[in-house]
Design a protein around this motif. Sequence first.
Motif, short mmCIF file in Angstrom:
data_model
loop_
_atom_site.label_atom_id
_atom_site.label_comp_id
_atom_site.label_asym_id
_atom_site.label_seq_id
_atom_site.Cartn_x
_atom_site.Cartn_y
_atom_site.Cartn_z
N ARG A 1 -34.94 4.67 9.75
CA ARG A 1 -34.33 3.59 9.52
C ARG A 1 -32.72 4.82 10.05
N PRO B 1 -22.64 0.09 4.71
CA PRO B 1 -21.42 -0.35 3.19
C PRO B 1 -20.25 0.87 4.03
N ASN C 1 -25.85 -4.90 8.36
CA ASN C 1 -25.23 -4.28 7.52
C ASN C 1 -25.10 -2.76 6.71
N ARG D 1 -34.02 -3.28 4.18
CA ARG D 1 -34.81 -1.85 4.24
C ARG D 1 -36.70 -2.42 3.67
N ASN E 1 -30.95 1.04 7.28
CA ASN E 1 -31.67 -0.26 7.63
C ASN E 1 -32.70 0.23 8.14
N ASP F 1 -19.18 -3.83 0.76
CA ASP F 1 -20.86 -4.53 -0.37
C ASP F 1 -22.22 -4.40 0.40
N ALA F 2 -21.91 -4.10 1.31
CA ALA F 2 -23.54 -4.09 2.45
C ALA F 2 -24.74 -3.20 1.64
N THR F 3 -25.44 -4.36 2.52
CA THR F 3 -26.86 -3.68 1.07
C THR F 3 -27.92 -3.96 2.30
N PRO F 4 -28.11 -2.69 3.56
CA PRO F 4 -28.97 -2.88 4.30
C PRO F 4 -30.25 -3.31 4.05
N SER G 1 -40.23 -9.24 1.87
CA SER G 1 -39.58 -8.38 1.58
C SER G 1 -38.67 -7.84 2.86
N ASP H 1 -38.61 -0.55 1.01
CA ASP H 1 -39.51 0.51 0.36
C ASP H 1 -40.41 0.91 -0.24
N TRP I 1 -27.66 4.30 7.33
CA TRP I 1 -27.24 3.94 6.14
C TRP I 1 -28.75 3.18 5.57
#
Length: 170
Positions: A157, A24, A22, A93, A162, A88-91, A105, A95, A160
Amino acid sequence: MTSNVSSQSEPLLLGIEHVQLNVPATEETLQDTISKVRHFYASVLGLREIPCSPTIRPPKPHSSHLAILWFAFPGSPHQHLHIVLKPDATPARIDSELEKMAWTSRAHPALRVRDEAGLRELRERLIKEGCEGVKDVVKFEATEGGEAPGRWRFEGRDPWGNTFEFITWI
């Protein structure tokens, strides 16, 4: 628990057909975001854009996405990366906080690169593009028994957020 594995000698699963990520975007930023997605995935990563299935293009009224771009891997034309642009895209990711959590996760695609020189070149491209989270190339030894070969790898990454892992086998 019973096994659902077929007793036939032919495997049921043959590989990955596509991975969807995804990005955004809003109605106002859509055309600019499409241009940036095309630049990154085609020019930086070297994938080839292919036509999206007419079944899902243009977006249907009930759909939450604004656009979908499909990219094929050179040498594997039937393996794709689908990029969905939506508000409403959530990469996918990784962290530093997530790295402390369980592996569940750490969702990310791992892309195979032709050789170590190509891996290092790709890392430099990501740095030049200003991508975040680009880590050093590290060596992993083969697993005992050789089921997983030794490899060189690094994480980085897309613009965006990802997370990708880039790997070449030794």
